[in-house]
Design a protein around this motif. Structure first.
Motif, PDB file in Angstrom:
ATOM      1  N   THR A 250       0.821  -1.202   0.000  1.00  0.00           N
ATOM      2  CA  THR A 250       0.000   0.000   0.000  1.00  0.00           C
ATOM      3  C   THR A 250       0.865   1.266   0.000  1.00  0.00           C
TER       4      THR A 250
ATOM      5  N   VAL B 106      -7.797   7.676  -0.779  1.00  0.00           N
ATOM      6  CA  VAL B 106      -7.112   7.097   0.389  1.00  0.00           C
ATOM      7  C   VAL B 106      -7.740   5.728   0.609  1.00  0.00           C
TER       8      VAL B 106
ATOM      9  N   VAL C 216       5.289   4.600   2.238  1.00  0.00           N
ATOM     10  CA  VAL C 216       5.693   5.766   3.043  1.00  0.00           C
ATOM     11  C   VAL C 216       6.633   5.301   4.145  1.00  0.00           C
TER      12      VAL C 216
ATOM     13  N   LEU D  62      -2.086   4.555   6.879  1.00  0.00           N
ATOM     14  CA  LEU D  62      -1.466   5.791   6.404  1.00  0.00           C
ATOM     15  C   LEU D  62      -1.230   6.741   7.571  1.00  0.00           C
TER      16      LEU D  62
ATOM     17  N   ALA E  24       0.695   3.407   2.246  1.00  0.00           N
ATOM     18  CA  ALA E  24       1.149   3.552   3.625  1.00  0.00           C
ATOM     19  C   ALA E  24       2.452   2.788   3.854  1.00  0.00           C
TER      20      ALA E  24
END
Lengths: 694, 694
Positions: free
Chosen positions: B198, B222, B203, B228, B200
């Motif tokens: 994902t 989102v 990141v 996230l 997230a």
């Protein structure tokens, strides 16, 4: 172009007054720029301390040069400017551009100097550009008469866009940015303070210039509204669009423009409304100045239905979103178009974006969809988005755009950095954008663009002498103001004056009164009626009216035995669907304007008013009503009862006519509130106020 | 980075499944890009029809290659994807990127296929990026595992910005645009459908990546809000700002994003509120994605007072206007700063722009003003505008910017096309903009940027079992809803139940009642009280209450002789300064949210509400109140009486807590209206409604 215009843009002889021999100085630049860009006429540096300036013979004064001078360029310190201009007048120089500053833009003293300067030239054959003007550039003729450093660039693309700028430095910035993206210009002029030659006059020159097809303005203020209106009309007749980018749109920007240019503190909204009214399209995105002209070179807008197609879903969505944020209607491909595409084996959905990601980026499919968009009578303009292929393979999706034919504008948005495709499209006269926001702004401006309104059509005749009995500077009383509005034909609540003795009231009058009604004591001796119980609201019928009147009479007489009671004033109760404010005033920059909005504090908070130069006709007033968001409430929103919008429009038009009355001049006026009744039942001015000009 | 992360971004061996030998095909590009950008690991084209592909030995299956594979890149037609992934699982390939489309983004069938795909990988050591993902690029390591054509560029600038994109093609466009203006990246990942890996998670990987200092997201939706939120928290702790550009901000864009990505139809406003809540700064201008990171690499905002200086009046005004249009406060140079400059012989005015046009464009003056801005504690960030000198003479105004030192961000806007200055500034890590709109947007995002809210702080405890007696799917009655809100601690109008016989009313009760009051008949047999005259308003005092009650009793008994009358319900009359709507619901994409606005039709028309992920604390609720423009009316605007904003904030916070109740789950709830009384007098919920999740 006339010979005089040629002397401005294509002079046969130029005097550079104050030309420096020091190559590092700004005052040396015009000479270098002129030679670099191929100026072939005579060139006379004027410098009393030198016999030669950078290879050219120098003269002490413009009076000493051996031949006639078409255009003198003055770069002297402020105190030396006037004597130099005096010499130019004496020498019969037709155009003098003054780069020097220290005039009207620099405060009171400078303003006085500018007035002297103007007096000097007046009546002579000499015209002045500036002061505080950075010069003129004619790219088609290779004349670069300016100290702007951007002219150091070896090559500047030529085009058919003429630029008139109140900011000299931004003229250079725009030229520089244009050069980087193949956006060319015909002529560029920095107007400075417009002491003599105005933006309006230069627009007119560009209307007459065969090499200019689109005129652009970079402005901070409108200094001469009526001449600009006439020039814009001429441009419209010549089919030359005018696009403007105006600084001072925000409050802080407006404040700055006033201090920066000595401009009048008109309102930014009034200036925008004025530009639109005279047929000038206002751009809000800076880069759109370079990219939008090709969109406007096509036909005038037939509507605002925008079709969007893309080789990339993300890039297309970027444009859909950018348009959506400006409330521009994105039209899905209409059903007949989809059917015709299906018969060619191309399936597209009814989403607000024709996404050709899956169909592959090939010229056949892309061209077919574009052709169908251009052929559809349900689409007014097309945005063609091209993704990575525009950078490396212009043959795929850019080629079919170059091949497309039609009257409708096509705006192309390239998602990557795609210099080659950009150049190909620009050369083909197709609008190409590299910022989604610029693309959306240009389309917004295009769809909102309209022909100049004919200023000779005065929609409503104001009765002669309507305000003649009032002295200048007067604020009319509420009663006088209301009387004037009544004479203008704006309805007010019905009123009846009744005898002090209820027994004498005529039955016919009692029957004609609309109930519930308002009862007031009528007495010149009682200015504050409520204080003595002299006002009663919501009286339901004739019987109640009688008994309330009797009791009011007693109580008033008890409190004010000395007052002469004339009788009773009866007023119908107005049950409006909305209370509206119509106002007029004279904007410091652009003159009479009219505005309408819902009354009350929320209108102030949301700044939800529509504004136009006055006067306006009824159709225009209806358009204004459509622009006020709060009026959704009385326009059938969620099945609410509709207000009488036609009567409201009629009232706006009538009030707007008052803004243009000249003897005596109306400084400002408003009806606040004007009650809007249900459809077909009209409007009523409840309170009016008129202030005359001092 | 861990070994696993290395396998994703810097694999030692890559299998290109479906690699084409035809150089014109997209499926041939990854091989070319990898070699072009210096990939030095093992490379295995997988193509059962060839023994060799573009000079490399080809294999029929990933199972046939001679060594371990770190990363497989699948470019097969949809039906062949699952078998190929099965082979990868068997071969123990840790990362499989699937470029093929036809999965969740393509409707129900595709969704089923994606579910199968996911089941296949689950529990194995194989992770999946995509499907519908265009690949990964690690510019620092020279790994270009993608079919995106932009990788054909010979050189791509390296930087410290990591980009995660839901759009593969826009990833390429951003990279291409960055290359044209010297804006470099560390890693870029196209995530496609996020079936397994994902946004997230990526990141989090970039938080752990020493070569990435700023993380950017290009997203349409989102998909995983809570992961996230956690990743954004980690980024904040690591002092790595996250910037997002989100498609779907407009209604039509939102509609498109849903159809385009199969995303959930959450609201755009909720998504924006969510990003802000978790500490992600949202950009709205596309180009700002490239230009803004340097602004955020500096310290967090200390305030929003922006100082502006310029070598050109027009260029400075452009920035002032762009900021003003976004309601950003432009701060004139503070007095102490002007005094210090005056002592250095530099006179600047108190206009909202330090215009150095007349001072000349020299490094000494420009540097002095910039230093003073950076040293002033009344300024939080500086915009330094440089005109034509930036194109030809970076030594004049660009050099002092390069030399400036300080903690505050400096945003540089160059008015001309000034490639060299742009490069110098970028290399020095200074934010440089070529669009005034991008500059203003970046500063807006910067000033609005805040740390992630700690989600563990639950501001209000909802009483246990508040809604336990209601079945799922229930819409609670008005009385039950009000009872629940009362239990949450939200005041309601005071009520007294009185005996049917007024003679028995306790004097103490009568004295405690606030007048004017409302009188209602209390009878379970009479649901519609008004129909029988069972409601009277505006009762002025105890005497009137007695007489009205007596007459009501008579009239009700006459009309409904059979009804059992329990007595009278007396309610205080609420004279609020405003009526407000507080609502909560579960957004399809980002979960529980709370909103507040003035009630009524105008709020709907103006969309004037503030929205946050729920729950919110009182401070946050006060911030929300400040965002609702209509609340100016009760915040002291034009000396109007102030409403009890603290009580309103308290109520918002309490209602918001209800959005997070899980047993039973609240689907939506609102108080409409909530009356806001004068300062210090609280609020009263007049009507409440709670709907439980089915």
């Amino acid at each position: 172009m006339t010979e005089l215009t040629n002397a401005l843009f294509r002079p046969r002889a130029i005097a550079l007054i104050g030309a420096s021999a020091d190559a590092g100085k700004h005052t040396a630049l015009p000479q270098r720029h002129l030679l670099q860009h191929g100026y072939s006429g005579a060139l006379y540096p004027i410098n009393p301390r030198r016999s030669e300036v950078n290879g050219l013979r120098a003269y002490a004064s413009v009076l000493d040069v051996p031949g006639p001078v078409d255009h003198a360029f003055v770069m002297l310190p402020t105190p030396q400017v006037l004597p130099a201009v005096a010499d130019c007048v004496k020498a019969g120089v037709p155009y003098v551009t003054i780069m020097s500053n220290g005039f009207a833009e620099a405060g009171t003293e400078g303003q006085a100097l500018q007035t002297k300067l103007l007096a000097m030239a007046k009546g002579s054959g000499t015209r002045i550009l500036g002061p505080n003007a950075l010069g003129v550039v004619d790219l088609q003729a290779g004349v670069a008469l300016t100290a702007n450093e951007v002219l150091s660039l070896p090559e500047l693309p030529r085009g058919d866009v003429g630029l008139i700028s109140q900011s000299g430095s931004m003229l250079g910035a725009i030229l520089s940015r244009g050069a980087a993206r193949h956006a060319g210009f015909s002529k560029l002029v920095s107007v400075g303070n417009e002491a003599d030659i105005t933006v309006a006059e230069l627009v007119q020159l560009m209307v007459d210039d065969p090499e200019t097809r689109v005129i652009e303005l970079f402005i901070e203020t409108v200094r001469h509204p009526e001449p600009l209106r006439r020039a814009a009309s001429a441009a419209h007749r010549a089919n030359k669009p005018i696009l403007a980018f105006r600084l001072g749109r925000s409050a802080v920007g407006q404040q700055l423009a006033v201090s920066h240019t000595g401009a009048l503190a008109g309102s930014g909204r009034a200036a925008s409304a004025f530009l639109r009214d005279i047929g000038i399209a206002e751009l809000r995105n800076f880069d759109a100045l370079l990219d939008a002209p090709a969109l406007f070179r096509h036909s005038r807008p037939s509507g605002s239905r925008i079709g969007i197609m893309s080789t990339t879903g993300g890039g297309g969505a970027l444009i859909v979103d950018s348009l959506g944020e400006l409330d521009i209607v994105v039209s899905p491909p209409p059903a007949p178009m989809r059917e015709r595409l299906a018969s060619q084996g191309i399936d597209v959905s009814d989403a607000p974006l024709v996404d050709l990601t899956l169909a592959g980026t090939n010229a056949g499919t892309y061209g077919a969809v574009l052709r169908e968009f251009l052929a559809s009578d349900a689409i007014d303009a097309v945005v063609a988005v091209v993704g990575s292929s525009s950078q490396f393979r212009p043959d795929r999706a850019v080629a079919p755009i170059l091949d497309a034919r039609g009257d409708k504008p096509v705006a192309v948005f390239l998602t990557p950095d795609a210099n080659r495709s950009q150049k190909l499209l620009r050369e083909a006269g197709i609008a190409v954008f590299s910022q989604p926001e610029a693309c959306a702004d240009a389309l917004r401006a295009w769809t909102a663009w309209r022909p100049p309104r004919d200023p000779e059509v005065r929609p409503v005749q104001v009765p002669a002498g309507l305000l003649r009995n009032h002295a200048a500077g007067t604020t009319l009383s509420s009663a006088h103001s209301q009387a004037a509005f009544a004479e203008l034909g704006i309805s007010q609540p019905r009123e009846w004056l009744l005898d002090p003795d209820p027994e004498r009231w005529p039955a016919g009058t009692l029957a004609s009164i609309g109930y519930p009604c308002v009862l007031k004591i009528a007495s010149a001796d009682i200015p504050h009626k409520t204080e003595v119980g002299g006002v009663r609201l919501g009286i339901a019928d004739a019987g109640a009216l009688r008994s309330e009147a009797a009791s009011m009479f007693e109580s008033v007489r008890a409190l004010r035995p000395d007052a002469a009671i004339d009788g009773f004033q009866v007023q119908e109760t107005i049950a409006g669907l909305a209370e509206v404010l119509i106002g007029i005033w004279r904007d410091a920059a652009v003159g009479p304007v009219v505005s309408v909005g819902m009354g009350g504090i929320l209108t102030e908070i949301y700044q939800d008013v529509s504004l136009r130069p006055a006067p306006v006709g009824v159709d225009e007033a209806l358009e204004m009503i459509g622009e006020v968001r709060a009026f959704a409430q009385i326009s059938g929103y969620r099945n609410r009862p509709r207000g009488d919008l036609n009567a409201l429009a009629e009232a706006i038009s009538r009030v707007s006519a008052l803004a243009c009355v000249d003897e005596p001049r109306v400084a400002e006026a408003e009806i606040n509130p004007l009650a809007v009744l249900a459809e077909g039942r009209g409007v009523r001015a409840l309170v009016g106020l008129i202030v005359l000009d001092a």
